[in-house]
Write a protein that holds these residues in place. Structure first.
Motif, mmCIF file in Angstrom:
data_model
loop_
_atom_site.group_PDB
_atom_site.id
_atom_site.type_symbol
_atom_site.label_atom_id
_atom_site.label_comp_id
_atom_site.label_asym_id
_atom_site.label_seq_id
_atom_site.Cartn_x
_atom_site.Cartn_y
_atom_site.Cartn_z
ATOM 1 N N ASP A 114 -34.394 -28.652 27.892
ATOM 2 C CA ASP A 114 -34.921 -27.980 26.814
ATOM 3 C C ASP A 114 -33.597 -27.805 26.082
ATOM 4 O OD1 ASP A 114 -37.434 -28.105 27.011
ATOM 5 O OD2 ASP A 114 -37.518 -25.939 27.884
ATOM 6 N N GLU A 115 -32.328 -27.191 26.992
ATOM 7 C CA GLU A 115 -31.180 -27.247 26.276
ATOM 8 C C GLU A 115 -30.601 -28.611 25.596
ATOM 9 O OE1 GLU A 115 -28.284 -26.153 28.984
ATOM 10 O OE2 GLU A 115 -26.886 -25.452 27.711
ATOM 11 N N GLU A 116 -30.749 -29.599 26.467
ATOM 12 C CA GLU A 116 -30.462 -30.640 25.875
ATOM 13 C C GLU A 116 -30.954 -31.487 24.447
ATOM 14 O OE1 GLU A 116 -28.310 -32.855 30.103
ATOM 15 O OE2 GLU A 116 -30.936 -32.952 29.877
ATOM 16 N N LEU A 117 -32.402 -31.238 24.613
ATOM 17 C CA LEU A 117 -33.419 -31.694 23.409
ATOM 18 C C LEU A 117 -32.766 -30.881 22.314
ATOM 19 C CD1 LEU A 117 -36.595 -32.009 24.999
ATOM 20 C CD2 LEU A 117 -35.142 -33.879 23.952
ATOM 21 N N THR A 118 -32.597 -29.550 22.323
ATOM 22 C CA THR A 118 -32.178 -28.530 21.403
ATOM 23 C C THR A 118 -30.748 -29.175 20.702
ATOM 24 O OG1 THR A 118 -33.420 -26.797 22.252
ATOM 25 C CG2 THR A 118 -31.829 -26.184 20.748
ATOM 26 N N ALA A 119 -29.754 -29.140 21.698
ATOM 27 C CA ALA A 119 -28.356 -29.638 21.195
ATOM 28 C C ALA A 119 -28.461 -30.946 20.543
ATOM 29 C CB ALA A 119 -27.588 -29.761 22.456
ATOM 30 N N ALA A 120 -29.197 -31.771 21.176
ATOM 31 C CA ALA A 120 -29.359 -33.240 20.459
ATOM 32 C C ALA A 120 -30.203 -33.072 18.982
ATOM 33 C CB ALA A 120 -30.270 -33.884 21.286
ATOM 34 N N ALA A 121 -30.953 -32.085 18.939
ATOM 35 C CA ALA A 121 -31.837 -32.198 17.479
ATOM 36 C C ALA A 121 -30.584 -31.494 16.660
ATOM 37 C CB ALA A 121 -32.988 -31.126 17.834
ATOM 38 N N ALA A 122 -29.922 -30.529 17.029
ATOM 39 C CA ALA A 122 -28.991 -29.714 16.267
ATOM 40 C C ALA A 122 -27.960 -30.425 15.744
ATOM 41 C CB ALA A 122 -28.446 -28.583 17.009
#
Ligand code: LLP
Length: 415
Positions: A114-122
């Motif tokens: 989830d952390e990676e998806l959030t960072a990628a989205a950001a």
């Protein structure tokens, strides 16, 4: 004759028997920066980058960061108009640090946190969906524009550990399931493209062409059944390089050009192309310098041991990779065949099983070409060995782009 320079970077030369790269002598590099040392030739990297960019100036050429995550290298490639393919939070941070932003970034991974998806989205990166369950998670993390990774059921002729598109691959979604995933994604995300990557160190283009054919057929199905067509078609990475003289591969940019042309023929609707070369951008640009230590004869085998081994290049053990080598401080006719052993505590730690050299002596330098990709990137601290430094050489100057690790760095992690 000793190994000719054809596996080495473009600027490699031999003067008075000593190897130089980028106008800097290997002996000087080794005494200034220590060994093992990975020496990258700037000119070779830039030439490779430009060759890929020239295939289609509109294409997104995204460096496969996993081949060598390095901020200075990413900055250099960014200056040449390249983006980056990243597959972890760490690789994303390297790319962001180098100034890459938004849709110059492709975020991959078969198990993104989830952390990676959030960072990628950001970061505004294009997230490459790898499974049906990721659709909702990517949307929940705030991702919007995404690609879908297809698994076209092709077993590439390369080491099985680096095949990625066979039927039971852990990567991507098979062609039967992909339409449904795309349909779901259209409800909650903005799918803009498709991705395919069939494997790495590919020596033949035919299987990759077949993958493009299957991708194009899938594009037709998407158009006919969903009324959706891709704006971006990502053909992945994979072109191989020569690590030894008996390894034959097409020039990497010609390999990639053949795929782009095939796509244009099979799927004539307008779509931007993306390519993700890793190894072929930086592999041949890198040469590892080692210092020779102990030499001995054992059971009829002539051994020369180097001050590194499987901790800085685990590819012989992992993929049965075979390398070439020459002495870098002096030249001369071969005086036998030597086995180059690493310094680690296991018998499998052999970098080269057999190489013709002038008889190596303690203190000689050994240069191993085609070690710019997946070496430092995969280096470990086995036996408490700090990882090597890397320098970029050009115009007679060397710049440290990764400092040598120290034992203190390792102890800093201990309780
Ligand atoms: N794109 C994707 C989605 C990938 O998985 C990879 C590599 C690349 C691009 C870059 O592929 P390249 O152009 O470098 O072949 N450690 C192995 C190689 C693993 C490659 C993993 N994926 C080795 O040392 O041979």
């Amino acid at each position: 004759m000793e190994l000719a320079l054809e596996l080495f970077p473009d600027t490699a030369a031999v003067e008075d028997g000593a190897l130089s790269i980028g106008g800097v002598r290997a002996t000087e590099l080794a005494s200034e920066h220590g060994t093992p040392l990975v020496v990258y030739c700037r000119e070779t990297i830039v030439a490779q980058a430009r060759a890929f960019r020239a295939i289609d100036p509109e294409a997104l050429v995204a460096f496969g960061v996993k081949a060598f995550p390095n901020v200075a290298l990413l900055r250099l490639l960014r200056g040449e108009g390249l983006g980056a393919d990243v597959s972890t939070l760490g690789e994303l941070e390297f790319a962001l640090h180098a100034g890459l932003r938004g849709e110059e970034l492709l975020f991959h991974g078969n198990n993104k946190s989830d952390e990676e998806l959030t960072a990628a989205a950001a970061a505004g990166a294009l997230v490459v969906l790898d499974s049906a369950e990721e659709v909702g998670r990517a949307a929940g993390a705030g991702a919007r524009r995404v690609l879908l990774r297809l698994t076209p059921g092709i077993k590439a002729r390369t080491h099985q550990s680096i095949q990625t598109a066979h039927d039971d691959s852990k990567f991507g979604v098979d062609l039967d399931g992909a339409l449904g995933v795309l349909r779901d994604a259209l409800d909650v995300l903005e799918p803009i493209g498709l991705h395919v990557h069939i494997g790495s160190q590919l020596a033949r283009v035919d299987e990759s062409l077949l993958a493009v054919d299957r991708l194009a057929a899938f594009c037709r199905r998407c158009r006919d059944e969903l009324g959706w067509t891709p704006q971006l078609v990502d053909l992945g990475g994979g072109p191989g390089i020569r690590h030894s003289l008996d390894e034959r591969v097409p020039p990497p940019h010609e390999f990639a050009r053949a795929l782009v042309e095939r796509l244009r023929g099979e799927w004539p609707e307008p779509a931007r192309v993306a390519l993700e070369p890793g190894r072929s951008l930086v592999g041949r640009a890198g040469v590892t310098l080692y210092r020779i230590g102990a030499t001995k004869r054992s059971g009829g085998v002539e051994y020369a041991a180097i001050d590194g081994g499987m901790s800085d290049n685990p590819r012989p053990q992992l993929y049965g990779a075979r390398y070439a080598a020459r002495l870098a401080n002096r030249d001369g006719p071969p005086e036998g065949e030597f086995r180059i052993a690493g310094k680690h505590c296991e018998s499998g730690d052999v970098l080269l099983g057999r190489v013709a050299l002038p008889r190596p002596r303690r203190g000689d330098l050994l240069a191993v070409p085609a070690t710019g990709a997946y070496t430092l990137a995969m280096a470990s601290n086995y036996n408490g060995v700090p990882r090597p430094a890397a320098v970029l050489v050009a115009g007679g100057e060397a710049t440290v782009i990764r400092r040598r690790e120290t034992v203190d760095d390792l102890l800093a992690l201990e309780a």
